[in-house]
Design a protein around this motif. Structure first.
Motif, PDB file in Angstrom:
ATOM      1  N   SER A  97       0.827  -1.208   0.000  1.00 29.39           N
ATOM      2  CA  SER A  97       0.000   0.000   0.000  1.00 29.39           C
ATOM      3  C   SER A  97       0.863   1.260   0.000  1.00 29.39           C
ATOM      4  N   GLY A  98       1.899   1.264   0.812  1.00 30.21           N
ATOM      5  CA  GLY A  98       2.816   2.406   0.828  1.00 30.21           C
ATOM      6  C   GLY A  98       3.515   2.579  -0.508  1.00 30.21           C
ATOM      7  N   GLY A  99       3.913   1.467  -1.111  1.00 33.24           N
ATOM      8  CA  GLY A  99       4.556   1.531  -2.423  1.00 33.24           C
ATOM      9  C   GLY A  99       3.637   2.093  -3.484  1.00 33.24           C
ATOM     10  N   SER A 100       2.349   1.709  -3.436  1.00 31.70           N
ATOM     11  CA  SER A 100       1.409   2.236  -4.433  1.00 31.70           C
ATOM     12  C   SER A 100       1.227   3.739  -4.280  1.00 31.70           C
ATOM     13  N   LEU A 101       1.202   4.230  -3.043  1.00 28.43           N
ATOM     14  CA  LEU A 101       1.111   5.681  -2.840  1.00 28.43           C
ATOM     15  C   LEU A 101       2.354   6.398  -3.354  1.00 28.43           C
ATOM     16  N   ILE A 104       2.134   6.559  -7.199  1.00 25.75           N
ATOM     17  CA  ILE A 104       1.194   7.602  -7.635  1.00 25.75           C
ATOM     18  C   ILE A 104       1.837   8.975  -7.494  1.00 25.75           C
ATOM     19  N   LEU A 105       2.473   9.223  -6.376  1.00 26.18           N
ATOM     20  CA  LEU A 105       3.100  10.524  -6.150  1.00 26.18           C
ATOM     21  C   LEU A 105       4.250  10.769  -7.120  1.00 26.18           C
ATOM     22  N   GLN A 106       5.060   9.763  -7.375  1.00 25.44           N
ATOM     23  CA  GLN A 106       6.183   9.937  -8.289  1.00 25.44           C
ATOM     24  C   GLN A 106       5.729  10.155  -9.722  1.00 25.44           C
ATOM     25  N   GLN A 107       4.588   9.594 -10.092  1.00 28.22           N
ATOM     26  CA  GLN A 107       4.115   9.758 -11.459  1.00 28.22           C
ATOM     27  C   GLN A 107       3.443  11.106 -11.696  1.00 28.22           C
ATOM     28  N   THR A 120      14.153  13.442  -5.631  1.00 28.33           N
ATOM     29  CA  THR A 120      14.067  13.896  -4.243  1.00 28.33           C
ATOM     30  C   THR A 120      14.213  12.718  -3.291  1.00 28.33           C
ATOM     31  N   ASP A 121      14.595  13.037  -2.081  1.00 26.31           N
ATOM     32  CA  ASP A 121      14.709  12.025  -1.033  1.00 26.31           C
ATOM     33  C   ASP A 121      13.542  12.163  -0.074  1.00 26.31           C
ATOM     34  N   GLY A 122      12.674  11.207  -0.073  1.00 28.04           N
ATOM     35  CA  GLY A 122      11.585  11.190   0.877  1.00 28.04           C
ATOM     36  C   GLY A 122      10.285  11.756   0.341  1.00 28.04           C
ATOM     37  N   LEU A 123       9.221  11.410   1.037  1.00 27.70           N
ATOM     38  CA  LEU A 123       7.870  11.782   0.648  1.00 27.70           C
ATOM     39  C   LEU A 123       7.649  13.288   0.720  1.00 27.70           C
ATOM     40  N   TRP A 124       7.996  13.887   1.853  1.00 24.63           N
ATOM     41  CA  TRP A 124       7.713  15.310   2.047  1.00 24.63           C
ATOM     42  C   TRP A 124       8.578  16.183   1.149  1.00 24.63           C
ATOM     43  N   ALA A 125       9.795  15.784   0.895  1.00 22.92           N
ATOM     44  CA  ALA A 125      10.652  16.549  -0.021  1.00 22.92           C
ATOM     45  C   ALA A 125      10.077  16.517  -1.438  1.00 22.92           C
ATOM     46  N   HIS A 126       9.521  15.378  -1.821  1.00 24.45           N
ATOM     47  CA  HIS A 126       8.918  15.264  -3.158  1.00 24.45           C
ATOM     48  C   HIS A 126       7.675  16.155  -3.262  1.00 24.45           C
ATOM     49  N   ILE A 127       6.846  16.159  -2.237  1.00 26.19           N
ATOM     50  CA  ILE A 127       5.647  16.995  -2.240  1.00 26.19           C
ATOM     51  C   ILE A 127       6.028  18.470  -2.295  1.00 26.19           C
ATOM     52  N   ALA A 128       7.047  18.880  -1.495  1.00 27.52           N
ATOM     53  CA  ALA A 128       7.487  20.274  -1.506  1.00 27.52           C
ATOM     54  C   ALA A 128       8.033  20.683  -2.866  1.00 27.52           C
TER      55      ALA A 128
END
Length: 136
Positions: A97-101, A104-107, A120-128
């Protein structure tokens, strides 16, 4: 999957067709579902992060696939399938489930058409970074 693994796009067809053909020839189950493995592409991208040159990442991804395949053959020969029992269902479910999220975010960078989007390194860095690039 090549975009997720941060390798050259030529790796995509190999990732999609070769595993299914090999499993059709050597596999033991008539009903097994074989996919190209987007989760594996995330893991490969994480391991290839130190190399900035896309050609180096592509070659190293191929080497990693060869080594992983050899390890799986050895595990199959020595009947190490019992090791899967040590992974609990909630652990596998959470990982998938985490991988699917993450996928989606990377795409979203491809969906928005960004050309020079940095890795980017990490979820929040990618969102920023995604928010920073949205005006483009």
């Amino acid at each position: 999957h090549a975009a997720i693994a941060t390798t050259e796009n030529i790796q995509g067809p190999y990732c999609a067709f070769v595993p299914t053909i090999i499993y059709a020839l050597l596999g033991t189950s008539q009903h097994a579902s074989v996919s190209s493995g987007a989760i594996a592409a995330i893991l490969i991208a994480d391991q290839l992060r130190p190399w900035e040159n896309i050609e180096d990442r592509t070659q190293l991804a191929s080497l990693l696939a060869l080594i992983s395949g050899a390890a799986l053959v050895v595990m199959g020969l020595f009947k190490f399938s019992f090791a899967v029992r040590f992974l609990s269902h909630p652990t596998l479910s959470g990982f998938i489930s985490g991988g699917s999220l993450l996928i989606i975010l990377q795409q979203t960078r491809n969906l928005c058409g960004f050309r020079n989007f940095p890795h980017t390194d990490g979820l929040w860095a990618h969102i920023a970074t995604l928010i920073k690039y949205l005006p483009q």
